[in-house]
Write an enzyme that holds these catalytic residues in place. Structure first.
Site, PDB file in Angstrom:
ATOM      1  N   CYS A   2       0.856  -1.188   0.000  1.00 56.36           N
ATOM      2  CA  CYS A   2       0.000   0.000   0.000  1.00 56.36           C
ATOM      3  C   CYS A   2       0.886   1.230   0.000  1.00 56.36           C
ATOM      4  O   CYS A   2       2.101   1.134   0.138  1.00 56.36           O
ATOM      5  CB  CYS A   2      -0.872  -0.006   1.247  1.00 56.36           C
ATOM      6  N   ARG A  27       1.492   1.498  -5.983  1.00 56.48           N
ATOM      7  CA  ARG A  27       1.722   0.537  -4.903  1.00 56.48           C
ATOM      8  C   ARG A  27       0.447  -0.203  -4.528  1.00 56.48           C
ATOM      9  O   ARG A  27       0.498  -1.208  -3.831  1.00 56.48           O
ATOM     10  CB  ARG A  27       2.266   1.244  -3.660  1.00 56.48           C
ATOM     11  N   TRP A  77      -3.750  -1.955  -1.271  1.00 54.69           N
ATOM     12  CA  TRP A  77      -3.718  -3.195  -2.040  1.00 54.69           C
ATOM     13  C   TRP A  77      -4.154  -4.263  -1.062  1.00 54.69           C
ATOM     14  O   TRP A  77      -3.394  -4.688  -0.190  1.00 54.69           O
ATOM     15  CB  TRP A  77      -2.304  -3.479  -2.561  1.00 54.69           C
ATOM     16  N   ASN A 103       0.676  -0.066   6.142  1.00 51.91           N
ATOM     17  CA  ASN A 103       1.126  -0.817   4.969  1.00 51.91           C
ATOM     18  C   ASN A 103       1.825  -2.073   5.488  1.00 51.91           C
ATOM     19  O   ASN A 103       2.705  -1.975   6.341  1.00 51.91           O
ATOM     20  CB  ASN A 103       2.114   0.013   4.145  1.00 51.91           C
ATOM     21  N   GLY A 104       1.412  -3.254   5.032  1.00 58.71           N
ATOM     22  CA  GLY A 104       2.023  -4.501   5.513  1.00 58.71           C
ATOM     23  C   GLY A 104       0.968  -5.437   6.072  1.00 58.71           C
ATOM     24  O   GLY A 104      -0.217  -5.304   5.758  1.00 58.71           O
ATOM     25  N   GLU A 485      10.874 -13.167 -19.758  1.00 61.93           N
ATOM     26  CA  GLU A 485      10.568 -11.777 -19.418  1.00 61.93           C
ATOM     27  C   GLU A 485       9.523 -11.196 -20.369  1.00 61.93           C
ATOM     28  O   GLU A 485       8.575 -10.534 -19.945  1.00 61.93           O
ATOM     29  CB  GLU A 485      11.843 -10.925 -19.423  1.00 61.93           C
ATOM     30  N   LYS A 489       5.791  -9.746 -19.255  1.00 64.11           N
ATOM     31  CA  LYS A 489       5.311  -8.404 -19.597  1.00 64.11           C
ATOM     32  C   LYS A 489       3.919  -8.502 -20.235  1.00 64.11           C
ATOM     33  O   LYS A 489       3.001  -7.778 -19.891  1.00 64.11           O
ATOM     34  CB  LYS A 489       6.283  -7.696 -20.556  1.00 64.11           C
ATOM     35  N   GLU A 492       1.219  -9.662 -17.589  1.00 61.59           N
ATOM     36  CA  GLU A 492       0.839  -8.794 -16.465  1.00 61.59           C
ATOM     37  C   GLU A 492       0.114  -7.524 -16.895  1.00 61.59           C
ATOM     38  O   GLU A 492      -0.613  -6.935 -16.090  1.00 61.59           O
ATOM     39  CB  GLU A 492       2.060  -8.479 -15.605  1.00 61.59           C
ATOM     40  N   HIS A 508       8.937 -31.967 -26.457  1.00 62.39           N
ATOM     41  CA  HIS A 508       8.740 -32.918 -25.351  1.00 62.39           C
ATOM     42  C   HIS A 508       7.377 -32.743 -24.689  1.00 62.39           C
ATOM     43  O   HIS A 508       7.167 -33.169 -23.561  1.00 62.39           O
ATOM     44  CB  HIS A 508       9.869 -32.761 -24.323  1.00 62.39           C
ATOM     45  N   LYS A 607       3.392  -2.504  -7.376  1.00 63.09           N
ATOM     46  CA  LYS A 607       4.791  -2.310  -7.752  1.00 63.09           C
ATOM     47  C   LYS A 607       5.761  -2.990  -6.795  1.00 63.09           C
ATOM     48  O   LYS A 607       6.766  -3.591  -7.201  1.00 63.09           O
ATOM     49  CB  LYS A 607       5.087  -0.817  -7.822  1.00 63.09           C
TER      50      LYS A 607
HETATM   51  C1  AGP Z   1       7.528  -7.024 -12.995  1.00 63.15           C
HETATM   52  O1  AGP Z   1       7.048  -6.283 -14.040  1.00 63.15           O
HETATM   53  C2  AGP Z   1       6.651  -7.096 -11.829  1.00 63.15           C
HETATM   54  N1  AGP Z   1       6.310  -5.842 -11.346  1.00 63.15           N
HETATM   55  C3  AGP Z   1       7.155  -8.015 -10.725  1.00 63.15           C
HETATM   56  O2  AGP Z   1       7.334  -9.292 -11.244  1.00 63.15           O
HETATM   57  C4  AGP Z   1       8.472  -7.573 -10.060  1.00 63.15           C
HETATM   58  O3  AGP Z   1       9.534  -7.771 -10.920  1.00 63.15           O
HETATM   59  C5  AGP Z   1       8.691  -8.404  -8.795  1.00 63.15           C
HETATM   60  O4  AGP Z   1       7.616  -8.174  -7.928  1.00 63.15           O
HETATM   61  C6  AGP Z   1      10.004  -8.048  -8.118  1.00 63.15           C
HETATM   62  O5  AGP Z   1       9.984  -6.720  -7.700  1.00 63.15           O
HETATM   63  P1  AGP Z   1      11.356  -6.039  -7.208  1.00 63.15           P
HETATM   64  O6  AGP Z   1      12.291  -6.008  -8.369  1.00 63.15           O
HETATM   65  O7  AGP Z   1      10.931  -4.675  -6.769  1.00 63.15           O
HETATM   66  O8  AGP Z   1      11.878  -6.869  -6.078  1.00 63.15           O
END
Ligand code: AGP
Length: 612
Positions: A2, A27, A77, A103-104, A485, A489, A492, A508, A607
């Site tokens: 959050c 966040r 969140w 937050n947490g 990767e 992208k 997500e 396989h 994030k």
């Molecule tokens: C990537 O686009 C995502 N936001 C997510 O997978 C991210 O890479 C992951 O949560 C790790 O975050 P960090 O690099 O801040 O530790």
């Protein structure tokens, strides 16, 4: 997961806090709220949904905002209790004399709740874990909010950053943190609190980083920090060089596409700060001697999501340039797997935010086992950075979009620098090869700038693809890691079911899923493996796949096999991953855009993942 913001001063607290929350919406953005102290009377407004919903309520209200000089706010969140007006923060104590934002996660909240109900007759209104904090503070409150805070946190387990205000102390905000980010911003006749720097850049560049277990007390003229022994501590001011504009979109439609275009600058910053005129590498203040490096019998790279994918390229680079065996692991597995780690292990944590809880916990696990801890982090002063023996920053600047792009490519640059440095010091890499690689890295920013020129072509391609519901990414060598990767992208931000696999693995089993018009992105940027990739492309083509080939300029043989081809500038195989990912970032962006997705704030994501 959050975002928290607090303000005390003579300004319009409501306005400043709401503005700050908007900068932290990456966040978490499923609900938001604000608590204001109007000269001893607390008022809380909170709503499900985006901050705009909250703003509408505030605009229609008749609060005398001009008299409100103290406020705390939150953008959520959800973890405990679904997004709703009731479960949104701030939470009031039962007597409405205390309000908190959190937050947490308070892991033992059920025990605390039960005790508060039984022993103090507290009536809870929400399903959240966070509400126990407000109720606990009210039970311990005897006129000093910081004293109540110390007592409350002594009973709590978990990760948290908390801001609290009390009706009876209209000139004070009290806050604390444990394993969740919190910093205090220094103003002129005012002071601030926030989970992250972008929230406050408009008002301050001078910050105090709050350590775990500390309680901080703000009034408009002062910021007092007390350690866990309630002793006042003096903290160095931390100056941030980023400007407010860096947290704005600068005319781009989304932060993601802006940050994709910021990669040449981030890569130049990340590389050139560490290169000597003689191509020697300086790892900032990190002192890794030949003796240290020869002493490592293993390197562990541990991270989550995109950072983990960068680690896969790091393994390739360290094994190739420094000849040290590397294991790469996702942090959420590493931390519970009792891995073989000791004082001959170099543990490298990679994290953009530096606050990902799984990565932080894995780091602590490795530290307990005696490993040397290095981290590659983007957010300066974050928890992972502060808990490492050595921190090597990616200079990508603030990354706001949830989908990580420029942090990934600068993490790759850092991995190459660490690998080449260790190879050089160890004498495991020939000078000629070393210098050729350094020269190649120096050309990456300009080659990437050129590659950004293919954006319109990729946008057109996206227009033909966006309706698909399944996409496969195949590749060999580093391309299989880049495919992971690219697939992440796409998943997500466009919510398309995407799958990445090593091309040689297709036959396989997975090839059973390939049929007419199945989209297959075939990464073929490794000259050594190009021929092999062409035959893998033929395999999927034979089953009717629509193949998008990604290859280096000049490797035109791929055009016969592919339905569409994207070229990256010529470069050595070793550094191709930094370029090969860019068309995949852009493709994912435009497919999501065609599908009308909320690109910067994808559903169910945030994030920084600061809970387990
Ligand atoms: C990537 O686009 C995502 N936001 C997510 O997978 C991210 O890479 C992951 O949560 C790790 O975050 P960090 O690099 O801040 O530790």
């Amino acid at each position: 997961m959050c975002g928290i913001v607090g303000y005390i001063g003579d300004g319009n607290a409501e306005k400043i806090v709401i503005e700050g929350l908007k900068k932290l919406e990456y966040r978490g953005y499923d609900s938001s709220g604000i608590a204001m102290n109007f000269g001893g009377k607390l008022a809380v407004e909170k709503r499900k949904g985006r901050i705009t919903n909250l703003e509408e309520v505030l605009e229609k209200s008749d609060y005398p905002f001009e008299n409100c000089h103290l406020a705390i706010g939150h953008t959520r969140w959800a973890t405990h209790g679904a997004p709703s007006d009731i479960n949104a923060h701030p939470h009031f104590s039962m007597d409405h004399r205390i309000a908190i934002v959190h937050n947490g996660i308070v892991e033992n909240y059920l025990d605390i709740k039960e005790k508060l109900i039984k022993e103090h007759g507290i009536k809870f209104v929400s399903e959240t874990d966070s509400e126990v904090i407000a109720q606990l503070l009210s039970v311990y409150y005897e006129g000093s909010l910081e004293d109540a805070m110390f007592r409350a946190v002594s009973e709590m387990r978990g990760a948290y950053s908390i801001c609290a205000i009390a009706a009876d102390e209209p000139d004070k905000i009290v806050a604390t943190r444990k394993d969740a980010p919190l910093l205090a911003g220094i103003g002129n006749g005012c002071n601030f609190l926030a989970s992250d720097i972008p929230a406050l850049l408009k008002h301050s560049r001078e910050f105090y980083l709050i350590e775990n277990g500390e309680v901080v007390v703000l009034d408009k003229n002062d910021i007092k920090i007390y350690n866990a022994e309630h002793k006042s501590v003096v903290r160095d001011v931390f100056h941030v060089s980023w400007d407010a504009a860096s947290a704005e979109k600068d005319g781009y439609d989304h932060f993601m596409i802006k940050e994709i275009h910021e990669q040449p600058k981030g890569l130049t910053e990340t590389l050139m700060r560490r290169l000597g005129d003689d191509n020697s590498i300086k790892l900032d203040g990190i002192n890794l001697t030949k003796e240290d490096i020869d002493g490592f019998n293993k390197v562990y790279i541990v991270a989550c999501g995109t950072a983990y994918h960068a680690g896969l390229i790091g393994k390739y680079a360290i094994e190739k340039f420094a000849k040290i065996p590397v294991e790469v692991d996702v942090a959420s597995e590493f931390r519970y797997r009792d891995p073989f780690v000791d004082d001959k292990t170099l543990f490298i944590a990679i994290s953009q935010s530096g606050e990902t809880l799984d990565t932080l916990a894995a780091l602590r696990e490795a530290k307990k086992k005696g490993a040397r801890i290095m981290s590659i982090v983007n957010v300066v002063g974050s928890s992972v950075a502060r808990e490492s023996d050595d921190v090597f920053y990616t200079w990508a600047g603030p990354e706001i979009a949830v989908a990580s792009t420029k942090a990934y490519t600068t993490q790759l640059m850092c991995m190459y620098l660490v690998a080449l440095y260790m190879g050089k010091v160890k004498g495991a890499i020939e000078d000629a090869y070393y210098n050729r690689l350094i020269e190649e890295l120096k050309e990456i920013p300009s080659k990437l700038r050129k590659l950004l020129g293919t954006e319109p072509q990729i946008q057109d391609l996206a227009k033909t693809l966006y309706k698909t519901e399944h996409v496969f990414f195949i590749g060999r060598g580093t391309d299989s890691a880049v495919g992971l990767e690219g697939s992440l992208k796409l998943k997500e931000i466009s919510y398309i079911n995407s799958f990445a696999i090593a091309a040689g693995e297709l036959k396989h089993g997975t090839i059973a899923l390939i049929e007419k018009d199945t989209i297959v992105v075939a990464l073929s940027t490794q000259d050594d493996l190009f021929e092999k990739m062409l035959s893998n492309i033929q395999e999927v083509k034979a089953r009717g796949a629509f193949v998008i080939g990604v290859a280096k300029e000049g490797n035109t043989a791929i055009e016969q096999q592919s339905s569409r081809t994207i070229y990256i500038p010529k470069c050595m195989d070793e550094v191709a991953p930094i370029l090969a990912v860019v068309p995949l970032q852009i493709l994912a962006y435009y497919i999501a855009k065609e599908r009308g997705c909320d690109i910067d704030k994808p559903k169910n994501l945030a994030k920084a993942v600061t809970v387990e």
